[in-house]
Design a protein around this motif. Sequence first.
Motif, PDB file in Angstrom:
ATOM      1  N   VAL A   1     -20.117   5.910 -22.717  1.00 51.35           N
ATOM      2  CA  VAL A   1     -20.587   5.171 -23.877  1.00 51.35           C
ATOM      3  C   VAL A   1     -19.587   5.368 -25.004  1.00 51.35           C
ATOM      4  O   VAL A   1     -19.348   6.487 -25.458  1.00 51.35           O
ATOM      5  N   GLY A   2     -18.985   4.262 -25.454  1.00 52.97           N
ATOM      6  CA  GLY A   2     -18.000   4.320 -26.534  1.00 52.97           C
ATOM      7  C   GLY A   2     -16.595   4.038 -26.033  1.00 52.97           C
ATOM      8  O   GLY A   2     -16.136   4.663 -25.068  1.00 52.97           O
ATOM      9  N   SER A   3     -15.918   3.096 -26.693  1.00 54.56           N
ATOM     10  CA  SER A   3     -14.574   2.707 -26.274  1.00 54.56           C
ATOM     11  C   SER A   3     -13.516   3.161 -27.266  1.00 54.56           C
ATOM     12  O   SER A   3     -12.484   2.520 -27.435  1.00 54.56           O
TER      13      SER A   3
ATOM     14  N   ILE B   1     -21.968  14.973 -23.876  1.00 50.70           N
ATOM     15  CA  ILE B   1     -21.296  14.369 -25.041  1.00 50.70           C
ATOM     16  C   ILE B   1     -19.937  15.019 -25.246  1.00 50.70           C
ATOM     17  O   ILE B   1     -19.741  16.202 -24.958  1.00 50.70           O
ATOM     18  N   ILE B   2     -18.992  14.221 -25.770  1.00 46.61           N
ATOM     19  CA  ILE B   2     -17.648  14.710 -26.041  1.00 46.61           C
ATOM     20  C   ILE B   2     -17.160  14.117 -27.365  1.00 46.61           C
ATOM     21  O   ILE B   2     -17.776  13.207 -27.917  1.00 46.61           O
ATOM     22  N   GLY B   3     -16.027  14.617 -27.836  1.00 46.84           N
ATOM     23  CA  GLY B   3     -15.410  14.063 -29.042  1.00 46.84           C
ATOM     24  C   GLY B   3     -16.307  14.181 -30.255  1.00 46.84           C
ATOM     25  O   GLY B   3     -17.024  15.172 -30.431  1.00 46.84           O
ATOM     26  N   ASP B   4     -16.273  13.155 -31.109  1.00 47.95           N
ATOM     27  CA  ASP B   4     -17.040  13.188 -32.356  1.00 47.95           C
ATOM     28  C   ASP B   4     -18.538  13.256 -32.133  1.00 47.95           C
ATOM     29  O   ASP B   4     -19.280  13.589 -33.066  1.00 47.95           O
TER      30      ASP B   4
ATOM     31  N   ILE C   1     -21.194   9.938 -19.834  1.00 42.70           N
ATOM     32  CA  ILE C   1     -20.427  10.619 -20.881  1.00 42.70           C
ATOM     33  C   ILE C   1     -20.664   9.895 -22.196  1.00 42.70           C
ATOM     34  O   ILE C   1     -20.355   8.712 -22.326  1.00 42.70           O
ATOM     35  N   GLY C   2     -21.220  10.605 -23.161  1.00 46.73           N
ATOM     36  CA  GLY C   2     -21.432  10.037 -24.490  1.00 46.73           C
ATOM     37  C   GLY C   2     -20.220  10.313 -25.368  1.00 46.73           C
ATOM     38  O   GLY C   2     -20.023  11.447 -25.822  1.00 46.73           O
ATOM     39  N   ALA C   3     -19.403   9.284 -25.572  1.00 48.41           N
ATOM     40  CA  ALA C   3     -18.221   9.394 -26.432  1.00 48.41           C
ATOM     41  C   ALA C   3     -18.368   8.394 -27.565  1.00 48.41           C
ATOM     42  O   ALA C   3     -17.428   7.689 -27.923  1.00 48.41           O
ATOM     43  N   ASP C   4     -19.572   8.344 -28.120  1.00 50.35           N
ATOM     44  CA  ASP C   4     -19.921   7.272 -29.058  1.00 50.35           C
ATOM     45  C   ASP C   4     -19.999   7.728 -30.502  1.00 50.35           C
ATOM     46  O   ASP C   4     -20.767   7.202 -31.306  1.00 50.35           O
ATOM     47  N   GLY C   5     -19.172   8.698 -30.856  1.00 53.63           N
ATOM     48  CA  GLY C   5     -18.893   8.958 -32.255  1.00 53.63           C
ATOM     49  C   GLY C   5     -19.890   9.799 -33.033  1.00 53.63           C
ATOM     50  O   GLY C   5     -20.818  10.394 -32.485  1.00 53.63           O
ATOM     51  N   LEU C   6     -19.663   9.810 -34.348  1.00 53.81           N
ATOM     52  CA  LEU C   6     -20.410  10.678 -35.252  1.00 53.81           C
ATOM     53  C   LEU C   6     -21.915  10.527 -35.128  1.00 53.81           C
ATOM     54  O   LEU C   6     -22.655  11.513 -35.125  1.00 53.81           O
ATOM     55  N   HIS C   7     -22.381   9.296 -35.048  1.00 51.68           N
ATOM     56  CA  HIS C   7     -23.825   9.040 -35.024  1.00 51.68           C
ATOM     57  C   HIS C   7     -24.242   8.609 -33.619  1.00 51.68           C
ATOM     58  O   HIS C   7     -24.898   7.591 -33.409  1.00 51.68           O
TER      59      HIS C   7
END
Length: 374
Positions: A10-12, A284-287, A158-164
């Motif tokens: 999730v998240g590009s 979850i990863i990243g932000d 994988i949730g790579a969908d940012g701050l929120h």
Amino acid sequence: MPAIQNVGIVGSGAAGLTAAILLAEGGLDVEVLERTDGPSTVGSGITLQGNALRVFRELGVWEQMEDQGFPFSTLGLRAPDSDGTVLAVLDDQRTGGDDLPATLGMYRPELARIVRDRAEEVGVSIRYSSAVVEVVDHPEHVDVVLEDGTTRSYDLLIGADGLHSAVRQAIGIDVEPQPTGMGIWRAFVPRPAEVVQTDLVYGGPCYIAGYCPTGPDSMYAYLVEAAQDRHSERDSHLMAELAAGYGGPWRQIQSSLEQGAPVNYTKFTAHLVEGAWHRGRAVIIGDAAHSCPPTVAQGVAMAVEDAAVLAELLLRADSFDESILQEFHDRRVPRARKVVESSVQLGQWMLDGKKDADVPGLMAGVSALVSVPA
């Protein structure tokens, strides 16, 4: 054979597409779910440190990035006076190794295009208009319910969908970014010929005035201040008034702002999920897992390092259980914590007016840590 065969991401953004590329190259079927209706074409500049470039080289996109961006390996310090007097030009730490520059400035949408093209080249499927509303974990798979009512099933999400992050919320991790007390103006402007590196000014009308070249003719400039409710956050004339307090290249930057250069204003936030970054077969990863102010320019680097480490662990495992995701967490948390805490500390020293703070020591500590491959 890898422990899993198909992955939903999730998240590009940088984290999501980095994981997608590496997993697809490893033979997995990868689908990226993106809530927006198409590729983003907006943004200003981005500063990428060497340890981020090391990961992008692994993706096979470094040469394109080098061609489109502006590499440099020095850092300038200027005085907050009418001439923008150069105080020092320092050799910057090459955290990605001696064969990469210390820093690359880029136009953010161009970076996104290069990485997205690479993802599609290796067979990643990107599904737009796919907002996540629910995640349902099962012993052998995970279901993702989308806003349009459809359900997608994967071996791992994988949730790579940012701050929120919608995934973070959907799997019950109750952590949100918190304000740090600072705000930042950013503008994308023409590059004066004398700008060949990031130059920083501490003091003057703002806490930090800086810029980063992003290409032969472009750069982005930024001013960091105490966080304010800037109702006219896109009014370049407000930023121009602050820029007037600085000299040297800032004279040309001010002129560009007065002519209506695009600007934006955001408030600094930070967070770190201390507990597990996964629930069942969703991680979850990243932000989504950690974020920090850009004061040490490590946000994207930490995100793509997350993706690379997770892909490495998944591809080398011949069976899947949650211990893989726990190992990922344990490997990444100390590094992420150091970057988050250092980024926040640097800003807090400025807010507190601490004159004897060991800024060089803090920056050297971060550089030493991230110079070691993740």
